[in-house]
Design a protein around this motif. Structure first.
Motif, short mmCIF file in Angstrom:
data_model
loop_
_atom_site.label_atom_id
_atom_site.label_comp_id
_atom_site.label_asym_id
_atom_site.label_seq_id
_atom_site.Cartn_x
_atom_site.Cartn_y
_atom_site.Cartn_z
N ARG A 127 0.83 -1.20 0.00
CA ARG A 127 0.00 0.00 0.00
C ARG A 127 0.87 1.25 0.00
O ARG A 127 1.70 1.45 0.89
N GLU A 128 0.69 2.09 -1.00
CA GLU A 128 1.48 3.31 -1.11
C GLU A 128 0.95 4.37 -0.15
O GLU A 128 -0.24 4.65 -0.10
N GLN A 129 1.85 4.93 0.64
CA GLN A 129 1.52 6.03 1.55
C GLN A 129 2.17 7.31 1.02
O GLN A 129 3.22 7.26 0.39
N ARG A 130 1.53 8.44 1.31
CA ARG A 130 2.02 9.72 0.81
C ARG A 130 2.29 10.65 1.99
O ARG A 130 1.38 10.97 2.75
N PHE A 131 3.55 11.05 2.12
CA PHE A 131 3.93 11.92 3.23
C PHE A 131 5.18 12.70 2.86
O PHE A 131 5.84 12.40 1.85
N HIS B 74 -2.89 15.67 8.45
CA HIS B 74 -2.94 14.80 7.26
C HIS B 74 -3.05 15.63 5.99
O HIS B 74 -2.60 15.19 4.92
N SER B 75 -3.64 16.82 6.07
CA SER B 75 -3.84 17.65 4.88
C SER B 75 -2.53 18.17 4.31
O SER B 75 -2.47 18.56 3.14
N TRP B 76 -1.48 18.20 5.12
CA TRP B 76 -0.16 18.66 4.67
C TRP B 76 0.80 17.49 4.39
O TRP B 76 1.97 17.70 4.15
N GLY B 77 0.31 16.27 4.42
CA GLY B 77 1.20 15.13 4.25
C GLY B 77 2.14 14.98 5.43
O GLY B 77 3.22 14.42 5.31
N ASP B 78 1.71 15.46 6.60
CA ASP B 78 2.56 15.48 7.79
C ASP B 78 2.09 14.48 8.84
O ASP B 78 2.44 14.62 10.01
N ALA B 79 1.32 13.50 8.44
CA ALA B 79 0.80 12.55 9.43
C ALA B 79 0.70 11.16 8.84
O ALA B 79 0.53 10.98 7.62
N LEU B 80 0.79 10.18 9.72
CA LEU B 80 0.66 8.78 9.34
C LEU B 80 -0.10 8.07 10.45
O LEU B 80 0.24 8.22 11.63
N ASP B 81 -1.13 7.32 10.09
CA ASP B 81 -1.88 6.54 11.07
C ASP B 81 -1.33 5.11 11.08
O ASP B 81 -1.29 4.44 10.04
N VAL B 82 -0.93 4.66 12.27
CA VAL B 82 -0.31 3.33 12.42
C VAL B 82 -1.28 2.43 13.19
O VAL B 82 -1.61 2.71 14.34
N VAL B 83 -1.73 1.36 12.54
CA VAL B 83 -2.64 0.41 13.16
C VAL B 83 -1.88 -0.53 14.09
O VAL B 83 -2.38 -0.94 15.13
N GLY B 84 -0.65 -0.87 13.72
CA GLY B 84 0.16 -1.78 14.51
C GLY B 84 1.36 -2.24 13.71
O GLY B 84 1.74 -1.61 12.72
N VAL B 85 1.94 -3.35 14.11
CA VAL B 85 3.12 -3.87 13.42
C VAL B 85 2.99 -5.38 13.26
O VAL B 85 2.30 -6.05 14.03
N ARG B 86 3.68 -5.88 12.26
CA ARG B 86 3.79 -7.32 12.04
C ARG B 86 5.18 -7.75 12.48
O ARG B 86 6.19 -7.19 12.03
N TRP B 87 5.24 -8.74 13.37
CA TRP B 87 6.53 -9.22 13.86
C TRP B 87 7.13 -10.23 12.90
O TRP B 87 6.40 -10.94 12.21
N PRO B 88 8.44 -10.33 12.83
CA PRO B 88 9.06 -11.37 12.01
C PRO B 88 8.78 -12.75 12.58
O PRO B 88 8.44 -12.89 13.77
N ALA B 89 8.93 -13.77 11.75
CA ALA B 89 8.66 -15.14 12.21
C ALA B 89 9.59 -15.53 13.35
O ALA B 89 9.21 -16.29 14.24
N HIS C 57 -2.30 7.94 15.81
CA HIS C 57 -2.05 9.07 14.91
C HIS C 57 -0.66 9.62 15.22
O HIS C 57 -0.37 9.94 16.37
N CYS C 58 0.17 9.76 14.20
CA CYS C 58 1.55 10.24 14.40
C CYS C 58 1.81 11.39 13.42
O CYS C 58 1.54 11.26 12.23
N ASP C 59 2.35 12.49 13.92
CA ASP C 59 2.74 13.58 13.03
C ASP C 59 3.97 14.30 13.59
O ASP C 59 4.38 14.05 14.72
N THR C 60 4.56 15.17 12.78
CA THR C 60 5.76 15.89 13.19
C THR C 60 5.46 17.32 13.61
O THR C 60 6.38 18.13 13.76
N ASN C 61 4.17 17.64 13.75
CA ASN C 61 3.75 19.00 14.12
C ASN C 61 4.29 20.02 13.12
O ASN C 61 4.63 21.14 13.48
#
Length: 386
Positions: free
Chosen positions: A188-192, A242-257, A309-313
């Motif tokens: 999934r392509e993200q834009r930031f 998000h309107s400035w491409g300054d945010a990313l929403d993180v649902v979680g992470v996938r751990w390696p096997a 929700h994560c952003d750099t302010n």
């Protein structure tokens, strides 16, 4: 995005006539078209993921289960959706569109596995641009605020080689009782903008350094021209970061096997914030995010119990006075053995506990630089799991 919007031809690059073409003889409903076009508009170009999106929408009884070798009718339906709906859509409404990705010869419950972690290998990051627009979503007064043209935007399917996955459905696992992702877009392509990329890179380094390597980042989105509702009646709407491409929403992470932290499930997602075992991992993830991003909003807000929700302010740095008042700071202090004792003065209570944790007078935390340093020490302790 609505069916009416598509039929008018308002979707960039797609004529309204494409709706009629897809409806004729395919059994593909307008609402399925809306779902697929919305996914494409947000960056998905993986025909297998889009095909599975429609297939599992038609068959909720499967709960995201992959198509087995002996399920010929299901496999035939999956291929029909791909060939008569998704491929023409990706080629602008023309039949005989994009060929299947290399190595794909049969359908699956999700996108065809290949590359790291069994998923399609992410494509290289590229420069892109956002034209701006008028904010409608989450606006008290839609159409009043204009989103900026975003230059220097990056379109990325991965950061430091760690890909983005976009969860589309979750269900409760019978064994663990935890919610797990059952459908996703693997690539999934993200834009930031670059600061978000750099903050995410720092997050991944911290995660590795604290014994939590990440195989994939589960995301709920990035650039989005929308509002943030406010309670101030004189200025009820402001633009989201998000309107400035300054945010990313993180649902979680996938751990390696192998090599990841102990976990009851392969993927730790915010949805499981009430489970003690997953909460311990989410607390460490939350702390790593706070060491990297200026702003993190988490499960202490009712509308963020399925993502961070994560952003750099927007380059203005963190706001430790606000951070000190968040529920997570209190949780982190409890985890570090310095619970906040309420006295009716919330900020003073937090400062007293922070001072006890760091061995400094609570009054010294009135200095923003001291407060920022102590918070980083606290989040580092929590991230390490000590």
């Amino acid at each position: 995005m609505s069916y009416e919007t598509l039929s008018r031809g308002s979707f960039p690059g797609e004529p309204g006539a494409v709706v009629g073409e897809f409806e004729r003889g395919t059994g593909f409903s307008p609402w399925e078209l809306v779902r697929v076009v919305s996914a494409v508009a947000q960056g998905s170009r993986d025909e297998n993921a889009l095909t599975s999106l429609v297939f599992h929408q038609r068959h909720p009884e499967r709960a995201g289960a992959p198509i087995g070798r002996g399920e010929r009718d299901a496999a035939r339906e999956w291929l029909t959706i791909r060939d008569t709906v998704v491929r023409p859509l990706l080629s602008g409404g023309r039949t005989g569109g994009a060929a299947a990705p290399p190595g794909v010869s049969a359908p699956s419950g999700q996108a065809a596995p290949r590359g790291t972690g069994g998923a399609p290998a992410p494509r290289p990051t590229r420069s892109c641009a956002a034209p701006g627009g008028t904010a409608v979503t989450k606006c008290t007064r839609p159409g009043r605020l204009a989103c900026p043209v975003v230059t220097g935007l990056l379109c990325a399917e991965a950061v430091d080689g760690v890909p983005f996955h976009y969860p589309e459905s979750v269900r409760r696992e019978s064994g663990s009782g935890l919610l797990v992702v059952t459908g996703r877009q693997w690539r999934r392509e993200q834009r930031f903008t670059a600061p978000v990329r750099d903050a995410m890179s720092a997050f991944l380094r911290n995660m590795r350094g604290f014994g939590m390597p990440v195989e994939a980042i589960l995301t709920a989105g990035s650039l989005y021209c929308r509002c943030v509702k406010r309670s101030d009646p004189s200025k009820p709407d402001i633009l989201s970061n998000h309107s400035w491409g300054d945010a990313l929403d993180v649902v979680g992470v996938r751990w390696p096997a192998t090599g990841g932290p102990p976990s009851a499930v392969r993927e730790t997602i915010v949805h499981n914030w009430t489970d003690p075992g997953q909460r311990a991992l989410l607390r460490r993830i939350d702390a790593c995010l706070r060491l990297s991003f200026a702003t993190v909003i988490d499960y202490y807000r009712a509308d963020h119990r399925d993502h961070f929700h994560c952003d750099t302010n927007r380059g203005q740095g963190d706001r430790p006075r606000t951070t000190a008042g968040l529920g997570f700071t209190r949780e982190a202090l409890r985890a570090a053995g310095h619970p906040v004792v309420p006295t009716g003065h919330p900020e003073a209570d937090v400062h007293r506990a922070l001072g006890a944790f760091a061995g400094v007078p609570a009054a010294s935390l009135r200095d923003t630089a001291v407060l920022r340093r102590v918070l980083r020490e606290l989040f580092t302790r929590v991230a390490s799991g000590r």
